[in-house]
Design an enzyme around this catalytic site. Structure first.
Site, short mmCIF file in Angstrom:
data_model
loop_
_atom_site.label_atom_id
_atom_site.label_comp_id
_atom_site.label_asym_id
_atom_site.label_seq_id
_atom_site.Cartn_x
_atom_site.Cartn_y
_atom_site.Cartn_z
N THR A 1 -5.88 7.47 -5.02
CA THR A 1 -5.95 7.50 -3.54
C THR A 1 -5.08 8.60 -2.95
O THR A 1 -5.47 9.28 -1.99
CB THR A 1 -5.53 6.13 -2.96
OG1 THR A 1 -6.40 5.14 -3.49
CG2 THR A 1 -5.62 6.09 -1.45
N GLU B 1 0.84 -1.21 0.00
CA GLU B 1 0.00 0.00 0.00
C GLU B 1 0.87 1.25 0.00
O GLU B 1 0.54 2.24 -0.65
CB GLU B 1 -0.89 0.04 1.25
CG GLU B 1 -2.10 -0.83 1.19
CD GLU B 1 -3.13 -0.40 0.15
OE1 GLU B 1 -2.77 -0.16 -1.01
OE2 GLU B 1 -4.31 -0.36 0.51
#
Ligand code: HSE
Length: 309
Positions: free
Chosen positions: A184, A131
């Site tokens: 994101t 991530e």
């Protein structure tokens, strides 16, 4: 064992009021990673199917392989080599935990090929490194549920304290993915760093209410608690038709509706598959009325998380 194939499911992170601390896994879609041992040391991505050539092919730049490199380093293994094929079965920048699914499938696959030296819980910090490379932030609310399955709560990041809570069997997720993309990193950048005491109190009440509602199978409490006064008001401006789509879901039987992860996907929770389907169709109709095509996924909470195929 010379080869292995792992599947890791899509996830809904934040779950309305739980920014960075709540997430759950759904049944489908999910990414698949195939690994094949090779004689030479080193990890090589030989193919990525379904990304239209957009993801990096260098092992040290792709979430699917970064997690493997971190794991090998941790285990002090220098002579291991494998070829990697990644099947991307969900769109990038969709809010469905796409990078997390790749990272989790990757770390579960290599752990299996190595004879499972680490438990699922122990694999979590490695999946989080995926991530970090994909979005600049090592949050666990997508990788956690994709790896462990179920509804995950992250009580603390430092030290990492993560656990799953029971959810009612008849709880269904509707996930609607409009055909637009949100990065994101950008969706995190627009958030304010300060939160008022009033909003903090409201959010804490809803976080406590949602956990209690899920654990007690109290659908009314789940519904009352699916309120996000901090993140949703800021991020929803990035999603065309957000208010109308949310209203369509709730008017058609959903308990609540909000942004899935960083968006643009929107999710709803409903009691029973009938309500989940009705809500999903209404959400899609609302997007369609604004000329936006969308994909629909309906599933109960996936209690298994990633699996070896
Ligand atoms: N909690 C994260 C966010 C999930 O909302 O930015 C995104 O993948």
């Amino acid at each position: 064992m010379n080869s292995v194939k792992a599947f890791a499911p899509a996830t809904v992170a934040n779950v309305s009021c739980g920014f960075d601390i709540f997430g759950f896994a759904i049944g489908e879609p999910g990414d698949v990673v195939e690994l094949r041992k090779r004689d030479e040391p080193g990890i090589i991505i030989t193919d990525i199917i379904g990304d239209e050539g957009r993801l990096p092919r260098a092992a040290e730049k792709n979430a699917v392989t970064v997690v493997m490199l971190h794991l090998l380093k941790h285990l002090d293994i220098t002579d291991f080599g494998c070829e990697v094929v990644l099947h991307k079965n969900m769109p990038l920048g969709s809010g469905m935990g796409s990078s997390a699914a790749s990272a989790v499938a990757g770390v579960v696959a290599i752990n299996e090929l190595l004879g499972n030296p680490l438990t699922r819980q122990e694999l979590l910090p490695f999946a989080m490194e995926g991530e970090r490379i994909a979005s600049g932030s090592a949050h666990a609310d997508n990788v956690g549920p994709s790896l462990l399955g179920g509804f995950v709560v992250i009580r603390s990041y430092n030290p990492l304290d993560i656990f799953t809570i029971p959810v009612p069997d008849d709880l269904y997720c509707t996930l609607v993915h409009p055909d637009i993309e949100i990065n994101t990193k950008d969706a995190r950048f627009i958030l304010r760093n300060e939160v008022s005491l009033k909003n903090t109190i409201a959010q804490m009440g809803n976080v406590a209410g949602l956990v209690a509602g899920l654990m007690k199978s109290d659908y009314d409490l789940i519904s009352r608690s699916m309120v996000d006064v901090i993140i949703e008001p800021v991020r929803s401006i990035l999603i065309p038709e957000f208010k109308e789509v949310k209203k369509a879901a709730i008017d058609n039987g959903a308990l609540g509706c909000s942004i899935s992860g960083a968006g643009p996907s929107m999710f709803a929770l409903s009691r029973g598959i009938g309500n989940a389907t009705k809500a999903g169709e209404a959400m899609q109709r609302q997007f369609a009325a604004a000329g936006i095509e969308s994909g629909l996924h309906i599933s109960p909470i996936n209690k298994n998380g990633a699996i070896i195929l």
